[in-house]
Design an enzyme around this catalytic site. Structure first.
Site, PDB file in Angstrom:
ATOM      1  N   GLU A  77      46.099  38.534  40.724  1.00 27.53           N
ATOM      2  CA  GLU A  77      44.938  37.641  40.621  1.00 27.53           C
ATOM      3  C   GLU A  77      45.321  36.167  40.694  1.00 27.53           C
ATOM      4  O   GLU A  77      44.634  35.367  41.329  1.00 27.53           O
ATOM      5  CB  GLU A  77      44.217  37.926  39.295  1.00 27.53           C
ATOM      6  CG  GLU A  77      42.888  37.219  39.131  1.00 27.53           C
ATOM      7  CD  GLU A  77      42.221  37.605  37.825  1.00 27.53           C
ATOM      8  OE1 GLU A  77      41.429  36.806  37.328  1.00 27.53           O
ATOM      9  OE2 GLU A  77      42.503  38.707  37.303  1.00 27.53           O
ATOM     10  N   ASP A  78      46.446  35.782  40.049  1.00 29.21           N
ATOM     11  CA  ASP A  78      46.752  34.361  39.861  1.00 29.21           C
ATOM     12  C   ASP A  78      47.881  33.813  40.731  1.00 29.21           C
ATOM     13  O   ASP A  78      48.046  32.595  40.818  1.00 29.21           O
ATOM     14  CB  ASP A  78      47.118  34.096  38.388  1.00 29.21           C
ATOM     15  CG  ASP A  78      45.928  34.314  37.459  1.00 29.21           C
ATOM     16  OD1 ASP A  78      44.796  34.346  37.952  1.00 29.21           O
ATOM     17  OD2 ASP A  78      46.153  34.463  36.248  1.00 29.21           O
TER      18      ASP A  78
END
Length: 709
Positions: A77-78
């Protein structure tokens, strides 16, 4: 930072092999590099969060793959690392776990609610493939809740509300009671800080007054059990703040009323000792009738097992006692996580079995849900099972949420039984399908081969399974009916301009479908039947303006010589206006209402007259078919004298006329007269006229009129 991973690895030596611990350390180091330059809101390096999540999982003795997934759960996600790259580095299982916890960052949604629902749907479906996904997610959410203080007040409340609405109930459903309680306490402090603080102060103040009573009761219970040869641990149960707050709100009790009840947990060696201990405590203090529950014989839906009883203690003090074995206590606290925490050969985790059953039902909900928002609504319903226990005629026990009806029961037994149920016997007596069931009842469902789900069932069913199945059936039925009606409407409009659908050139049909945004004719017909497309306008587009003879145009504007025949069996895509309640025999008009199909009005209804002025293209000429076989709602206004027995006489006349009364409302007009609104189900206008004639001649009836728009 290395000290944190070193401490974790040292703890892991108690239950993991050295090579597995090495894999966990490798995942941590990969995460630390991937999150380089990223920081938490409190200023700490971001990798402290995945490390803390892994630490929570270590407390549960989760396997090394779950711990690796915890270390890597924000990498996709990051940091832009893909699932495929993680699979190459750490294996498919770990990559799948990480992907299941990861939000859908690439997708675009119209609203925040849609994005939240779709993320939740993705996580739930991943959980059904591997239950460890939700355990990692709960640990992730728990650490986020423990560090809420760094967020803005608005975001803090939003995260806490989501936790109380979704994650705390999931933890409860999976039997993970310790995590559920911590979620509720942290959420309570975040959303209602002043209320939480006041209750906390009150609990601390009351604790001093209660201490002596708790110690004396604990000693009395322990002594009696020991004297009878039952080895047991007796623990005074602390009430948690959110639980106190909920009871004060829902049960409308004062703080002192809730704190006046003393709770104890008696933990013994095995099931036999549970029942022996129950007899001993009932012998020591008198049990309160109706307050005993055996969750050992009939476990809760999350696998929870215990004996619950309420006793009258010294000086009438109420005492709540829970009696369970060590294994049951482990499951009550840790639920599905107890599978990893206690791996002895004799340990069987009922929560694991129940969780698998629940996840199987979630897959079914997913298949029947129309979209993510409907899915999350169904799951929310399914997450709050305050239960009742119902018996089948063969003695099988079914667990249902409180308020469940025979229809819920029928769908719980089998989808086909739910779809075809027409009646039910509750304890051998015929009962309404909407009757709320209570624990201990025996329910027999009566089915009929041609029966189908009724839209009205959605008003009273409470289980997510029943609601999803009914909606799924009605959606399929509506699609078929709307296509059929759409075809009839389009053919009628085309016949008004001297054409028919099979005469429209294929090339022209494809062009119009493309212009209107439909992939095939069936979906266009469905849209027409649902009132989202006007058939006259579609007909005009199918035959270009220069091909329409002027005489045909004027004929079209008049709507043709005859309207579409209404049979009364069109189902969900035709409804009858409540403002004028049309009956066979009345002149009728139709209005195309978006999403509802055709709404039928009487020709002289003021509502349809207004619609005709505003949207003339949406008004349709209609007529009744020669064969209409159903009942229709109608309403009479009866002016009458206040005379003893007159109401019963009128009801008898209606019954003798082979009609049904739906409702009766009487409004007094002075001391001697009143007006009755009489709702009826009748066959047609002639049938209603016969009823009016019979009522009008009764002594005491002044006037009978049909209620008109």
């Amino acid at each position: 930072m290395s000290s944190g991973i070193d401490l974790l690895c040292e703890r892991l030596t108690s239950y993991l092999a050295p090579e597995q611990i090495a894999d966990v350390r490798r995942a941590y180091e990969y995460s630390a590099v991937a999150h380089t330059g990223q920081f938490r809101r409190n200023g700490d390096p971001y990798v402290t969060h995945p490390l803390a999540v892994a630490d929570i999982l270590c407390d549960m003795h989760m396997d090394h793959q779950s711990l690796m997934a915890a270390m890597l759960h924000d990498v996709i996600e990051d940091t832009g690392v893909s699932k495929d790259v993680l699979a190459q580095q750490f294996g498919d299982d770990v990559a799948t776990l990480v992907d299941g916890v990861t939000k859908l960052t690439q997708a675009h949604f119209n609203t925040r609610a849609e994005a939240q629902a779709e993320n939740f749907r993705k996580m739930i479906l991943a959980m059904t493939q591997d239950v460890r996904v939700i355990v990692v997610k709960l640990a992730d959410r728990l650490h986020n809740m423990r560090t809420l203080d760094v967020l803005t007040p608005e975001k803090r409340k939003r995260v806490a509300r989501e936790t109380l609405d979704i994650y705390a109930p999931i933890a409860m459903r999976l039997g993970m009671n310790d995590i559920r309680i911590e979620f509720e306490e942290l959420g309570f402090h975040a959303i209602w800080p002043m209320r939480a603080e006041r209750i906390q102060h009150a609990v601390l103040a009351a604790r001093g007054n209660r201490k002596e009573v708790v110690l004396s009761l604990e000693a009395a219970l322990s002594e009696r059990l020991a004297n009878e040869g039952v080895g047991a641990r007796v623990i005074g149960r602390e009430k948690h703040l959110y639980g106190i707050y909920q009871k004060m709100r829902e049960k409308r009790r004062s703080f002192s009323e809730i704190m006046d009840v003393y709770g104890f947990r008696v933990i013994v060696d095995n099931v036999d000792a549970c029942y022996r201990a129950l007899g001993i405590v009932h012998n020591l203090y008198k049990p309160i009738p109706g307050k005993f529950k055996d969750y050992i014989a009939i476990p809760k839906t999350n696998g929870y097992q215990s004996l619950h009883t309420v006793l009258k203690g010294p000086r009438g003090v109420p005492i709540e006692v829970q009696i369970r074995s060590e294994a049951m206590d482990a499951m009550a606290s840790n639920g599905i996580a107890a599978h990893w925490l206690y791996k002895s050969d004799g340990f069987t985790n009922t929560s694991q079995t129940r969780a698998r059953e629940w996840m199987k039902s979630l897959l079914e909900l997913q298949r029947n849900a129309g979209d993510s928002l409907e899915f999350i609504e169904n799951v929310k319903i399914d997450l709050f099972p305050d239960e009742v226990y119902i018996f089948t005629p063969k003695g099988r026990i079914m667990t249902l949420p409180r308020g469940a009806t025979p229809v819920d029961f029928a769908y719980a037994v089998h989808s086909d039984i739910g779809d075809t149920c027409v009646a039910a016997r509750v304890d051998n007596r015929l009962a309404p399908l909407s009757l709320p069931l209570t624990t201990g009842q025996t329910v027999e469902v009566i089915t009929a081969p041609g029966a189908r789900p009724n839209p009205g069932w959605l008003d009273f069913v409470v289980t997510a399974r029943a609601r999803a199945k009914i909606r799924h059936y009605l959606k399929d039925q509506q699609e078929g009916e709307s296509r059929d009606l759409g075809l009839r409407l389009l053919e009628k409009s085309l016949s008004g301009i001297g054409s028919r659908l099979d005469a429209v050139p294929e090339k022209r049909l494809r062009k119009v479908l493309h212009e209107l945004g439909f992939a095939e004719l069936g979906t266009l017909l469905e849209s027409i039947g649902m009132g989202n497309q006007v058939p006259q306008i579609v007909a005009r587009r199918l035959l270009p303006e220069d091909e329409l003879p002027s005489v045909r145009k004027s004929f079209f504007k008049r709507g043709g010589d005859k309207g579409i025949a209404i049979r009364g069996t069109e189902g969900l895509v035709v409804s009858y206006a409540r403002c004028c309640r049309p009956l066979p025999g009345d002149e009728i008009m139709g209005f195309l209402s978006a999403g509802r199909g055709v709404v039928i009005h009487r020709h002289k209804c003021r509502s349809i007259a207004a619609e005709a002025r505003a949207n003339p293209d949406k008004c349709l000429p209609l007529r009744w078919s020669d064969k209409v076989d159903r009942e229709f709602q109608s309403e009479l206004r009866v002016a009458l004298a206040n005379q003893r027995g007159l109401l019963a006489t009128i009801a008898q006349e209606v019954t003798d006329s082979d009609a049904n009364i739906e409702h009766i409302n009487i409004e007094e007009k002075g001391s001697h007269h009143g007006v009755m609104q009489l709702g009826l189900l009748v066959k047609d206008r002639i049938h209603l006229a016969q009823i009016i004639k019979r009522i009008r001649v009764l002594p005491g009836v002044d006037k009978v009129t049909r209620v008109r728009a």
